[in-house]
Design a protein around this motif. Sequence first.
Motif, PDB file in Angstrom:
ATOM      1  N   LEU A  75     -45.836 -57.774 -52.080  1.00 44.06           N
ATOM      2  CA  LEU A  75     -46.960 -58.079 -50.989  1.00 44.06           C
ATOM      3  C   LEU A  75     -47.423 -59.576 -51.371  1.00 44.06           C
ATOM      4  CD1 LEU A  75     -46.897 -54.980 -51.523  1.00 44.06           C
ATOM      5  CD2 LEU A  75     -49.283 -54.936 -51.479  1.00 44.06           C
ATOM      6  N   THR A  76     -47.854 -60.239 -50.036  1.00 43.71           N
ATOM      7  CA  THR A  76     -48.461 -61.378 -50.178  1.00 43.71           C
ATOM      8  C   THR A  76     -49.748 -61.145 -50.587  1.00 43.71           C
ATOM      9  OG1 THR A  76     -48.963 -61.277 -47.944  1.00 43.71           O
ATOM     10  CG2 THR A  76     -46.948 -62.298 -48.241  1.00 43.71           C
ATOM     11  N   PRO A  77     -50.668 -62.200 -51.082  1.00 45.77           N
ATOM     12  CA  PRO A  77     -52.143 -62.145 -51.611  1.00 45.77           C
ATOM     13  C   PRO A  77     -52.854 -61.317 -50.317  1.00 45.77           C
ATOM     14  CG  PRO A  77     -51.276 -64.240 -52.337  1.00 45.77           C
ATOM     15  CD  PRO A  77     -50.138 -63.524 -51.535  1.00 45.77           C
ATOM     16  N   GLU A  78     -52.596 -61.601 -49.228  1.00 41.70           N
ATOM     17  CA  GLU A  78     -53.411 -61.218 -47.961  1.00 41.70           C
ATOM     18  C   GLU A  78     -53.137 -59.881 -47.876  1.00 41.70           C
ATOM     19  OE1 GLU A  78     -51.191 -63.798 -47.810  1.00 41.70           O
ATOM     20  OE2 GLU A  78     -52.878 -65.457 -47.722  1.00 41.70           O
ATOM     21  N   GLN A  79     -52.038 -59.269 -48.478  1.00 43.32           N
ATOM     22  CA  GLN A  79     -51.686 -57.990 -48.124  1.00 43.32           C
ATOM     23  C   GLN A  79     -51.961 -56.971 -49.164  1.00 43.32           C
ATOM     24  OE1 GLN A  79     -47.559 -58.500 -47.874  1.00 43.32           O
ATOM     25  NE2 GLN A  79     -47.483 -57.808 -45.521  1.00 43.32           N
ATOM     26  N   TYR A  80     -52.667 -57.693 -50.273  1.00 44.58           N
ATOM     27  CA  TYR A  80     -53.254 -56.738 -51.540  1.00 44.58           C
ATOM     28  C   TYR A  80     -54.431 -55.853 -50.945  1.00 44.58           C
ATOM     29  CZ  TYR A  80     -50.631 -59.119 -55.520  1.00 44.58           C
ATOM     30  OH  TYR A  80     -49.611 -59.416 -56.072  1.00 44.58           O
ATOM     31  N   PRO A  81     -54.378 -54.677 -51.475  1.00 42.83           N
ATOM     32  CA  PRO A  81     -55.466 -53.796 -50.677  1.00 42.83           C
ATOM     33  C   PRO A  81     -56.803 -54.298 -51.194  1.00 42.83           C
ATOM     34  CG  PRO A  81     -53.926 -52.501 -52.086  1.00 42.83           C
ATOM     35  CD  PRO A  81     -53.348 -53.852 -52.304  1.00 42.83           C
ATOM     36  N   LEU A  82     -57.234 -55.161 -52.185  1.00 46.40           N
ATOM     37  CA  LEU A  82     -58.584 -55.678 -52.398  1.00 46.40           C
ATOM     38  C   LEU A  82     -58.741 -56.664 -51.388  1.00 46.40           C
ATOM     39  CD1 LEU A  82     -58.408 -56.268 -56.218  1.00 46.40           C
ATOM     40  CD2 LEU A  82     -59.987 -54.726 -54.896  1.00 46.40           C
ATOM     41  N   ASN A  83     -57.712 -57.609 -51.002  1.00 50.64           N
ATOM     42  CA  ASN A  83     -58.014 -58.536 -49.864  1.00 50.64           C
ATOM     43  C   ASN A  83     -58.249 -57.777 -48.415  1.00 50.64           C
ATOM     44  OD1 ASN A  83     -58.392 -60.959 -51.318  1.00 50.64           O
ATOM     45  ND2 ASN A  83     -56.146 -61.091 -51.475  1.00 50.64           N
ATOM     46  N   ARG A  84     -57.432 -56.566 -48.436  1.00 57.54           N
ATOM     47  CA  ARG A  84     -57.408 -56.025 -47.008  1.00 57.54           C
ATOM     48  C   ARG A  84     -58.997 -55.274 -46.715  1.00 57.54           C
ATOM     49  NH1 ARG A  84     -52.264 -52.299 -46.418  1.00 57.54           N
ATOM     50  NH2 ARG A  84     -53.246 -51.695 -44.483  1.00 57.54           N
ATOM     51  N   VAL A  85     -59.401 -54.916 -47.861  1.00 55.47           N
ATOM     52  CA  VAL A  85     -60.758 -54.157 -47.786  1.00 55.47           C
ATOM     53  C   VAL A  85     -61.728 -55.220 -47.590  1.00 55.47           C
ATOM     54  CG1 VAL A  85     -61.416 -53.701 -50.250  1.00 55.47           C
ATOM     55  CG2 VAL A  85     -62.256 -52.090 -48.424  1.00 55.47           C
ATOM     56  N   ALA A  86     -61.684 -56.216 -48.170  1.00 56.00           N
ATOM     57  CA  ALA A  86     -62.700 -57.121 -48.218  1.00 56.00           C
ATOM     58  C   ALA A  86     -62.740 -57.823 -46.643  1.00 56.00           C
ATOM     59  CB  ALA A  86     -62.293 -58.552 -49.182  1.00 56.00           C
ATOM     60  N   ALA A  87     -61.510 -57.875 -46.016  1.00 56.78           N
ATOM     61  CA  ALA A  87     -61.738 -58.160 -44.535  1.00 56.78           C
ATOM     62  C   ALA A  87     -61.875 -57.276 -43.582  1.00 56.78           C
ATOM     63  CB  ALA A  87     -59.980 -58.558 -44.398  1.00 56.78           C
ATOM     64  N   GLY A  88     -62.618 -56.077 -44.311  1.00 51.33           N
ATOM     65  CA  GLY A  88     -63.033 -55.140 -43.450  1.00 51.33           C
ATOM     66  C   GLY A  88     -62.245 -54.274 -42.897  1.00 51.33           C
ATOM     67  N   GLU A  89     -60.852 -54.085 -43.350  1.00 54.03           N
ATOM     68  CA  GLU A  89     -59.768 -53.124 -43.058  1.00 54.03           C
ATOM     69  C   GLU A  89     -59.989 -51.689 -43.617  1.00 54.03           C
ATOM     70  OE1 GLU A  89     -54.814 -52.755 -42.629  1.00 54.03           O
ATOM     71  OE2 GLU A  89     -55.768 -54.521 -43.345  1.00 54.03           O
TER      72      GLU A  89
END
Length: 498
Positions: A75-89
Amino acid sequence: MSRDVLISETNRRQLQQIIAGLSDGVILMEPDRRIRWANEAALAMHGVDRVEALGKDADDYAGRFSLRYRNNHPLTPEQYPLNRVAAGESFSDVLVEARAAGDDERTWVHSVRSLVLTDRDGEPESLVLIMSDITDWANAEQRFEKTFNANPAPAVICRLSDLRYIKVNPGFLEMTGYSRDQVIGASTYELDILEQAERKDLAIQRLREVATIPQMQAELRLPDGGSKQVIVAGQPLQLNDEDCMLFSFVDMELRRKAELALRESEERFAKAFRLTPVPILVCSADEQRVIDVNQAFLDALAYGDDEVIGKTVAQLDFIADPASRARLMTALEKAGRVDRVEVQVRKKDAELLECAVSADTVNIHDRPCYLLVLMDITERKRTELELVAAIEEVMKDASWFSRTLIEKLANVKKINAPQLPGVAFTDLTARERDVLGLICEGLADKEIAARLKLAPNTVRNHVATVYSKLDVHSRSEAIVWARERGLFSAGWGSRGQR
């Protein structure tokens, strides 16, 4: 501190107390991506005991832990679950493998879903990751996957809820010529593995009952438009808590080709057996019971088919001498084959035929049998006997012939003679050796008597003894016997040179 802040802090503490004892892991993150709190289950799923060990924020977490999908793609850093939820996903049931950076020994498999908690105004207040540890399940699935793919028997797995194929192993792809993409996701209507199954109705009923489907023959359609005969069976199982059916196959094509080749071979043998003009008999090896004979055998021995089939060779008694028959069958049993053994064969009307019998061992329907071929040599034997008699008459006085002619006549005479006898030259007495030497010089009895200064009757007695010991019956045979052993090569009388 305002009342709203106090209430918010109180609610957060209560929330933390509620989720602290959950088996699912929970990570709370601020909208600014700072990791605020994690329960013990979440810490254990990362192999740490303090929330600070997870990292101070999402970027720090990405530096401490390596995540990849189950297909081994990182996974790239943008695909990490923490970053995804931080992006509102918002997402659910994302499967990732997690391991501490630099630690290849320990790996966890997480099933992750996201949750965004908002304030009264609908603004994000807390970002939540909820994860389940499915490492044991993933390991079991991986073991199953490896076993399934390594299984040499062709197989597919069908999900029963929608009758679509969700797994296929290399054995099935190799057997059929389909690609993986042509099978995975296809329905049983598109790829009917039970097409023309001999008990298709039973198979469909067992599918509905999620019960074992017994082995049955079926016909698989191939991507090139052809088809393949197979044996198919089904075994119910559960994958991801869903009812599935594991179908396994046995390729019948090789067996079908082998059976076809065997059938064609048997047909060719049967035609050759029937049409061959030489008498042939087939009997079982164990009981020597006649299984079949060709028409030439019946014609030569004047039997009817019903008079031969089912009887033993001994009962049929077509080999005139029982001792010869016993020796023939014993030799065949020991060596598996015999070649041109001469025997007398008795016809039904008792007439005797001189035959040369050749035999070999064959397997008929996995049963050892003997195949006996009879060659009628009656006329040849009669001709040979007449020839030998004529030669004997001519050779009564060998002294009038050259050595070369004597050898040729004697060799012709010995067409049916037995192998060289085991007697040696040293078995003769000194006087008998002298007599044999003078015979080889071409001298007659009177001349030998004169040379050795013996009475003519004494010479005749010595000659008879030499014949008996050497197992010969004439001067020419005695000369050939000595010649074959390199004896008396230099001594020939003047008359023997003609």
